[in-house]
Design a protein around this motif. Structure first.
Motif, short mmCIF file in Angstrom:
data_model
loop_
_atom_site.label_atom_id
_atom_site.label_comp_id
_atom_site.label_asym_id
_atom_site.label_seq_id
_atom_site.Cartn_x
_atom_site.Cartn_y
_atom_site.Cartn_z
N ARG A 33 0.78 -1.23 0.00
CA ARG A 33 0.00 0.00 0.00
C ARG A 33 0.81 1.28 0.00
NH1 ARG A 33 -4.31 -1.30 4.71
NH2 ARG A 33 -5.20 -3.17 3.80
N LYS A 34 2.06 1.20 0.28
CA LYS A 34 2.84 2.42 0.47
C LYS A 34 3.64 2.79 -0.77
CE LYS A 34 3.12 2.25 5.43
NZ LYS A 34 3.95 2.61 6.57
N GLU A 38 7.36 6.25 1.29
CA GLU A 38 6.78 5.76 2.54
C GLU A 38 7.43 4.46 2.98
OE1 GLU A 38 2.27 7.62 2.16
OE2 GLU A 38 2.69 5.63 1.34
N ARG A 39 7.76 3.59 2.04
CA ARG A 39 8.42 2.33 2.38
C ARG A 39 9.79 2.58 3.01
NH1 ARG A 39 7.40 -1.47 -2.99
NH2 ARG A 39 5.18 -1.03 -3.14
N SER A 42 9.40 4.20 6.41
CA SER A 42 8.95 3.18 7.37
C SER A 42 10.12 2.32 7.85
CB SER A 42 7.89 2.28 6.74
OG SER A 42 6.72 3.00 6.46
N SER A 118 6.33 8.34 6.65
CA SER A 118 6.15 6.91 6.42
C SER A 118 4.69 6.56 6.14
CB SER A 118 6.65 6.11 7.62
OG SER A 118 5.73 6.20 8.70
N GLY A 119 3.82 7.53 6.25
CA GLY A 119 2.41 7.26 6.04
C GLY A 119 1.74 6.66 7.26
#
Length: 126
Positions: A33-34, A38-39, A42, A118-119
């Motif tokens: 989903r990212k 964002e990955r 994270s 990172s969302g």
């Protein structure tokens, strides 16, 4: 082996299995989903939190940790290309989200800001 020791093993195994399932779920979320940014953010948040858990005192609102993984390994783990990983790390550095220091150290001046990058959805227990 006493009764207390016998009971503790299944409970420990259940807790470990649960932790592994949470980690697998987080990995699927990370890959599914990212965005690339964002990955990477994270993964850096997870590394910073793990290092803080080892006993290093994070700076107020920030963190510092050694980067024990190559960009190639990051790309493989995150399902990205090395070029994308390099571009996104450079962008995070340019924007002041991270600092790359000597001896493969990464400084995160504001961990909360990186969590936003990172969302969200980064499990602090991972």
């Amino acid at each position: 082996m006493t009764g207390v020791q016998t009971c503790a093993l299944p409970i420990w195994l259940l807790a470990e299995a649960s932790n592994e399932l949470v980690a697998a779920q987080n990995q699927m979320l990370l890959l599914g989903r990212k965005t690339a940014r964002e990955r990477i953010a994270s993964l850096l948040v997870i590394m910073a939190r793990r290092q803080a858990g080892v006993g290093d005192d994070p700076t107020p609102g920030g963190a510092s940790f050694p980067l024990h993984i190559t960009r190639e390994a990051m790309a493989d783990y995150l399902g990205l290309t090395i070029e994308t990983v390099s571009r996104q790390i450079s962008a995070l550095r340019r924007e002041g989200q991270i600092r790359l220091c000597e001896n493969r150290m990464v400084e995160v001046p504001n961990l909360d800001s990186l969590v936003v990058e990172s969302g969200g959805g980064v499990d602090p227990a991972v």
